[in-house]
Motif scaffolding. Structure first.
Motif, PDB file in Angstrom:
ATOM      1  N   VAL A  43      30.995  69.648  65.694  1.00  0.00           N
ATOM      2  CA  VAL A  43      32.281  69.655  64.992  1.00  0.00           C
ATOM      3  C   VAL A  43      33.375  70.330  65.810  1.00  0.00           C
ATOM      4  O   VAL A  43      34.546  70.242  65.474  1.00  0.00           O
ATOM      5  CB  VAL A  43      32.163  70.306  63.595  1.00  0.00           C
ATOM      6  N   ASP A  44      32.997  70.977  66.908  1.00  0.00           N
ATOM      7  CA  ASP A  44      33.972  71.649  67.765  1.00  0.00           C
ATOM      8  C   ASP A  44      34.542  70.732  68.850  1.00  0.00           C
ATOM      9  O   ASP A  44      35.311  71.155  69.695  1.00  0.00           O
ATOM     10  CB  ASP A  44      33.322  72.878  68.432  1.00  0.00           C
ATOM     11  N   LYS A  45      34.167  69.441  68.840  1.00  0.00           N
ATOM     12  CA  LYS A  45      34.599  68.508  69.888  1.00  0.00           C
ATOM     13  C   LYS A  45      35.656  67.542  69.357  1.00  0.00           C
ATOM     14  O   LYS A  45      35.696  67.230  68.178  1.00  0.00           O
ATOM     15  CB  LYS A  45      33.407  67.685  70.404  1.00  0.00           C
TER      16      LYS A  45
END
Length: 133
Positions: A43-45
């Motif tokens: 989810v951090d990309k």
């Protein structure tokens, strides 16, 4: 070597097993050497992140019925009645791709014109990655 339209040699093990060149019976070959891909995006990309997974091989041979010794019908006739794992070798222009394949069907078709053709699909059987040599 430059671009070319090479002659293809197709060999398949018989039930004996004896590797038999059935190229004269084969009128078409479709084969693929795909790799699985897993999306591992966190989810951090802000773009996809992927992992390359297992290799595979599939083949579909198509040909003309021939029941001469060690030709296509003799090679494939046991597919409906036995577990069939056979060596399939494709060779062209000095390059060879050999795989152990599960052959899962021997489909025969008679056209209204009288021709009798067959189709045999195969898939990788032994967990060995397809490798050209």
């Amino acid at each position: 070597m430059a671009k070319e339209a090479p002659v293809l040699t197709v060999s398949v093990d018989s039930s004996v097993p004896t590797l038999a060149d059935i190229s004269n019976d084969v009128i078409g070959v479709d084969f693929a050497t795909p790799r699985g891909i897993q999306d591992s995006t966190g989810v951090d990309k802000t773009a996809h992140e992927r992992l390359l997974l297992l290799a595979d091989f599939s083949v579909t041979l198509k040909g003309i019925f021939n029941d001469a010794a060690l030709m296509s019908h003799i090679i494939f006739r046991t597919i409906p009645s036995t577990a069939v794992v056979r060596t399939v070798t494709l060779a062209m222009s000095g390059q060879t791709l050999t795989n152990e394949c599960v052959l899962s069907d021997y489909a025969l078709s008679r056209a209204t014109s009288g021709e009798l053709t067959w189709s045999v699909p195969g898939a990788l059987a032994d967990g060995t990655a397809p490798t050209w040599s």
